[in-house]
Design a protein around this motif. Sequence first.
Motif, PDB file in Angstrom:
ATOM      1  N   ALA A  54      -1.217  14.391  10.877  1.00  0.00           N
ATOM      2  CA  ALA A  54       0.159  13.900  10.996  1.00  0.00           C
ATOM      3  C   ALA A  54       0.737  14.317  12.339  1.00  0.00           C
ATOM      4  CB  ALA A  54       1.026  14.430   9.856  1.00  0.00           C
ATOM      5  N   ARG A  71       0.480   6.875  -0.475  1.00  0.00           N
ATOM      6  CA  ARG A  71       0.241   6.448   0.904  1.00  0.00           C
ATOM      7  C   ARG A  71      -0.902   7.248   1.521  1.00  0.00           C
ATOM      8  NH1 ARG A  71       4.116   6.771   6.199  1.00  0.00           N
ATOM      9  NH2 ARG A  71       3.117   5.092   7.367  1.00  0.00           N
ATOM     10  N   GLY A  73      -4.286   6.926   4.506  1.00  0.00           N
ATOM     11  CA  GLY A  73      -4.850   6.217   5.646  1.00  0.00           C
ATOM     12  C   GLY A  73      -6.299   6.577   5.831  1.00  0.00           C
ATOM     13  N   ILE A  78      -1.205  10.532   4.188  1.00  0.00           N
ATOM     14  CA  ILE A  78      -0.255  10.415   5.288  1.00  0.00           C
ATOM     15  C   ILE A  78       0.987  11.221   4.930  1.00  0.00           C
ATOM     16  CG2 ILE A  78       1.208   8.851   6.605  1.00  0.00           C
ATOM     17  CD1 ILE A  78      -0.938   6.702   6.216  1.00  0.00           C
TER      18      ILE A  78
END
Length: 370
Positions: A54, A71, A73, A78
């Motif tokens: 991050a 969420r 990725g 994330i």
Amino acid sequence: MTATAHFTGDANPYGGGDPYADYRTADLPFTHLVDLADRRLGAGVIAANDEFFAERENLLTPGPAHFDPERFGHKGKIMDGWETRRRRGVSAVQPHPTTEDHDWALIRLGAPGVVRGIVVDTAHFRGNYPQAVSVEAVSSPGSPSPDDLCAPGVKWTTLVPRTAVGGHAANGFAIDVPQRFTHLRVNQHPDGGIARLRVYGDVAPDPGWLTALGTFDLVALENGGRVEDASDRFYSPATHTIQPGRSHKMDDGWETRRRRDRGNDWIHYHLVEEAEIRAVEIDTAYLKGNAAGWASLSARGTGGDWAEVLPRTRLQPDTNHRFVLPEAVGAGEVRLDIFPDGGISRLRLFGSLTAEGAMRLAARHAELGG
């Protein structure tokens, strides 16, 4: 340094519902002060050794961190914060990082000043927060690069020694170091994630810059103005009225609750130093059905009595009102009264320092090591 809200250990795994329901926090005695690391003042995260999961820039995002449990990725979950990869040792025989291994980020303060309190917020980092944090500070003129700040010989001052922190918590530290700083180095030991960093304190402007400007906004946060008190902070803080730039939305200004008595609302300000006010701006941008109906402005010098500078004047919604005063008004404090309630988005007071005010500001700058 004192840990005013001390948490250690993991938080419980997220179990659904409001992700802030089990967030650990406490009343902190310094959060009414200016956030010197506010992006709106020009603060920035100028470097970090690692931001694998991050981005470092999330540290200074206004408002609380958000959490979306679904969420993900290509690199994993994330997170709304700064998160580094897991550190490892040098071999199978030594798989763990050493006690000296750590990650770091360099912060440029938006306004140089004296730091009074720091919040290292690990919201939503429940099992992936750092075991401990430390914070250092330096005063560096101009616009130094990360290489300049990391060069040998740069003297860093410890604000927060290496201290254990907790996950999903507002870890608060009161600071008692009476020096002016421009940059911070935030360290997480050995790795992990931090959602937000807040750096509360007093702005200490450069008197040389203000002298060169001549006429400037005497009450602006970035120039050292501050809010002393306000009658009402129900919808938004009075400090918003002296933030940089024009308001971008309704809650970016100051709005009071609806009055049901015969009184009025007000804000009491301190100027950067004793000065002469020559012009006033009262902006009601984005306040349309809830702008103040009228406003007046009073001023006083050190130890003096209040005197009306601007008589009670009708305000229009969503409008920037400009007033050139018939003669310069000497003051160190001002009070804005609105009638009967409502809000304004910005107050600007244009003028210049008196000779005595400039001398006091320069003396303070020297005393703080500027």
